[in-house]
Design an enzyme around this catalytic site. Sequence first.
Site, PDB file in Angstrom:
ATOM      1  N   HIS A  16      38.956  32.531  34.630  1.00 19.07           N
ATOM      2  CA  HIS A  16      38.658  33.889  34.168  1.00 19.07           C
ATOM      3  C   HIS A  16      38.825  34.009  32.655  1.00 19.07           C
ATOM      4  O   HIS A  16      38.100  34.761  32.006  1.00 19.07           O
ATOM      5  CB  HIS A  16      39.563  34.904  34.876  1.00 19.07           C
ATOM      6  CG  HIS A  16      39.180  35.145  36.295  1.00 19.07           C
ATOM      7  ND1 HIS A  16      38.609  36.319  36.739  1.00 19.07           N
ATOM      8  CD2 HIS A  16      39.264  34.351  37.396  1.00 19.07           C
ATOM      9  CE1 HIS A  16      38.373  36.246  38.034  1.00 19.07           C
ATOM     10  NE2 HIS A  16      38.768  35.061  38.458  1.00 19.07           N
ATOM     11  N   ASP A 122      39.586  42.527  33.418  1.00 17.48           N
ATOM     12  CA  ASP A 122      38.993  41.702  34.459  1.00 17.48           C
ATOM     13  C   ASP A 122      38.968  42.474  35.783  1.00 17.48           C
ATOM     14  O   ASP A 122      39.634  43.503  35.941  1.00 17.48           O
ATOM     15  CB  ASP A 122      39.843  40.438  34.601  1.00 17.48           C
ATOM     16  CG  ASP A 122      39.098  39.274  35.211  1.00 17.48           C
ATOM     17  OD1 ASP A 122      37.976  39.472  35.697  1.00 17.48           O
ATOM     18  OD2 ASP A 122      39.643  38.163  35.195  1.00 17.48           O
ATOM     19  N   THR A 144      33.469  38.767  35.658  1.00 13.49           N
ATOM     20  CA  THR A 144      33.088  37.399  35.306  1.00 13.49           C
ATOM     21  C   THR A 144      32.135  36.779  36.322  1.00 13.49           C
ATOM     22  O   THR A 144      31.766  35.612  36.186  1.00 13.49           O
ATOM     23  CB  THR A 144      34.333  36.496  35.168  1.00 13.49           C
ATOM     24  OG1 THR A 144      35.072  36.522  36.395  1.00 13.49           O
ATOM     25  CG2 THR A 144      35.221  36.986  34.035  1.00 13.49           C
ATOM     26  N   GLN A 341      32.871  19.151  33.274  1.00 18.06           N
ATOM     27  CA  GLN A 341      31.706  19.631  34.012  1.00 18.06           C
ATOM     28  C   GLN A 341      30.543  20.048  33.117  1.00 18.06           C
ATOM     29  O   GLN A 341      29.389  19.712  33.398  1.00 18.06           O
ATOM     30  CB  GLN A 341      32.110  20.795  34.922  1.00 18.06           C
ATOM     31  CG  GLN A 341      30.958  21.322  35.770  1.00 18.06           C
ATOM     32  CD  GLN A 341      31.421  22.246  36.864  1.00 18.06           C
ATOM     33  OE1 GLN A 341      32.074  21.801  37.798  1.00 18.06           O
ATOM     34  NE2 GLN A 341      31.105  23.523  36.757  1.00 18.06           N
ATOM     35  N   GLU A 364      26.520  27.633  34.558  1.00 14.56           N
ATOM     36  CA  GLU A 364      26.409  26.387  33.792  1.00 14.56           C
ATOM     37  C   GLU A 364      25.229  25.563  34.287  1.00 14.56           C
ATOM     38  O   GLU A 364      24.444  25.038  33.483  1.00 14.56           O
ATOM     39  CB  GLU A 364      27.705  25.583  33.911  1.00 14.56           C
ATOM     40  CG  GLU A 364      28.886  26.205  33.169  1.00 14.56           C
ATOM     41  CD  GLU A 364      30.237  25.674  33.602  1.00 14.56           C
ATOM     42  OE1 GLU A 364      31.255  26.264  33.180  1.00 14.56           O
ATOM     43  OE2 GLU A 364      30.283  24.684  34.369  1.00 14.56           O
ATOM     44  N   ALA A 379      37.107  32.518  48.205  1.00 13.89           N
ATOM     45  CA  ALA A 379      36.854  33.727  47.387  1.00 13.89           C
ATOM     46  C   ALA A 379      35.477  34.306  47.701  1.00 13.89           C
ATOM     47  O   ALA A 379      35.141  34.498  48.869  1.00 13.89           O
ATOM     48  CB  ALA A 379      37.028  33.407  45.905  1.00 13.89           C
ATOM     49  N   GLU A 380      34.677  34.580  46.651  1.00 14.59           N
ATOM     50  CA  GLU A 380      33.366  35.208  46.861  1.00 14.59           C
ATOM     51  C   GLU A 380      32.242  34.175  46.870  1.00 14.59           C
ATOM     52  O   GLU A 380      31.064  34.524  46.772  1.00 14.59           O
ATOM     53  CB  GLU A 380      33.107  36.268  45.780  1.00 14.59           C
ATOM     54  CG  GLU A 380      32.575  35.775  44.448  1.00 14.59           C
ATOM     55  CD  GLU A 380      33.582  35.038  43.595  1.00 14.59           C
ATOM     56  OE1 GLU A 380      33.200  34.595  42.502  1.00 14.59           O
ATOM     57  OE2 GLU A 380      34.752  34.885  44.005  1.00 14.59           O
TER      58      GLU A 380
END
Length: 467
Positions: A16, A122, A144, A341, A364, A379-380
């Site tokens: 985050h 956030d 985010t 990454q 990305e 999570a989502e």
Amino acid sequence: MRNVELIFIPTPTVGHLVPFLEFARRLIEQDDRIRITILLMKLQGQSHLDTYVKSIASSQPFVRFIDVPELEEKPTLGSTQSVEAYVYDVIERNIPLVRNIVMDILTSLALDGVKVKGLVVDFFCLPMIDVAKDISLPFYVFLTTNSGFLAMMQYLADRHSRDTSVFVRNSEEMLSIPGFVNPVPANVLPSALFVEDGYDAYVKLAILFTKANGILVNSSFDIEPYSVNHFLQEQNYPSVYAVGPIFDLKAQPHPEQDLTRRDELMKWLDDQPEASVVFLCFGSMARLRGSLVKEIAHGLELCQYRFLWSLRKEEVTKDDLPEGFLDRVDGRGMICGWSPQVEILAHKAVGGFVSHCGWNSIVESLWFGVPIVTWPMYAEQQLNAFLMVKELKLAVELKLDYRVHSDEIVNANEIETAIRYVMDTDNNVVRKRVMDISQMIQRATKNGGSSFAAIEKFIYDVIGIKP
């Protein structure tokens, strides 16, 4: 002369903090009257955050960091059913500490003639609206993740006013969510919504969204035209600014990354043909069971593509990999721990990405034009996978509703099929769409682009003067 200050309050995790820092940089780049103070709270299991902040602080001269003192009474992660409820509890307990710091900032900056124009928080830090109310500051949210997630939260607040029950796991319920083209299966909702305390935390956050002065989303009109347009037409919801994609192109090394190993990986990629390597990475929080590690290894053997697999030591033992696997794939594949990454996705040798569908990873990959195979974990991410596959047609489906703690086995043949499809460079509709979107979103962040304009509008709405 800089005479405007914004106070940022991110959730204290690297995932985050990185987009918050990059958004701060973008704001300052577009209007040098702005400076940023970032308040850093403490969260269990994030001890490496201090190291990360120190590594980037010197490169952000117009951003200062203030540590929020540690809580005297800390909740424990095991005391709740969901991580989301735990984080919500931590944030609420930090309100008095943050209030004191913000008051001190206001007092000291007033002496220098600098005006604080608002708090930017956030998603999990929405309870900090109490601080903004107490001292009459405008209150903004920097989400985010994507606009589709915000549409789900808007739907959740509305549903809760009629039905206060938690969602039922593994149901066949389909939801009509404004901002989505297609009905959304309840099975792809965030894991927290299936347990009582997680559901309660999400509902509180969903309601707090409606009280913000504005909401910034890390997406763009080019990625999510239907959802972004939905919010542009909303009359009874805060203004939504699609300012993304926002991520750190330079990507500071993770504190746990072995830089010597990083050089070996990049050298290996340099020696591979263009778009010939599939990259597998499942995020910092996923822990794969040994049986899944075996299936992935078998799938990689079956598909015969070159691969780079980010598999941390704590995730795997020697026995988890099939006997002789490392010998059989020697030269064709590499296994690494922490991986750079952004650098990997930017490399011309990488042609596909098997991902947990964290939104940072998605933006990305879209930026660099690398198509994704969806394998959500927590999570989502299930909602992100649904969005990418069904709504936006920008990813190849392996799984949409997989969850890391489930007993479901994803078999080697499924993995092989998905990798073969994403790596096919001929007649691959998804690959072409991703390449097109890559060009569009890179234009969107430049002067004259939609995301650049959204940041300009936000600055105007906050300051009252055009940049």
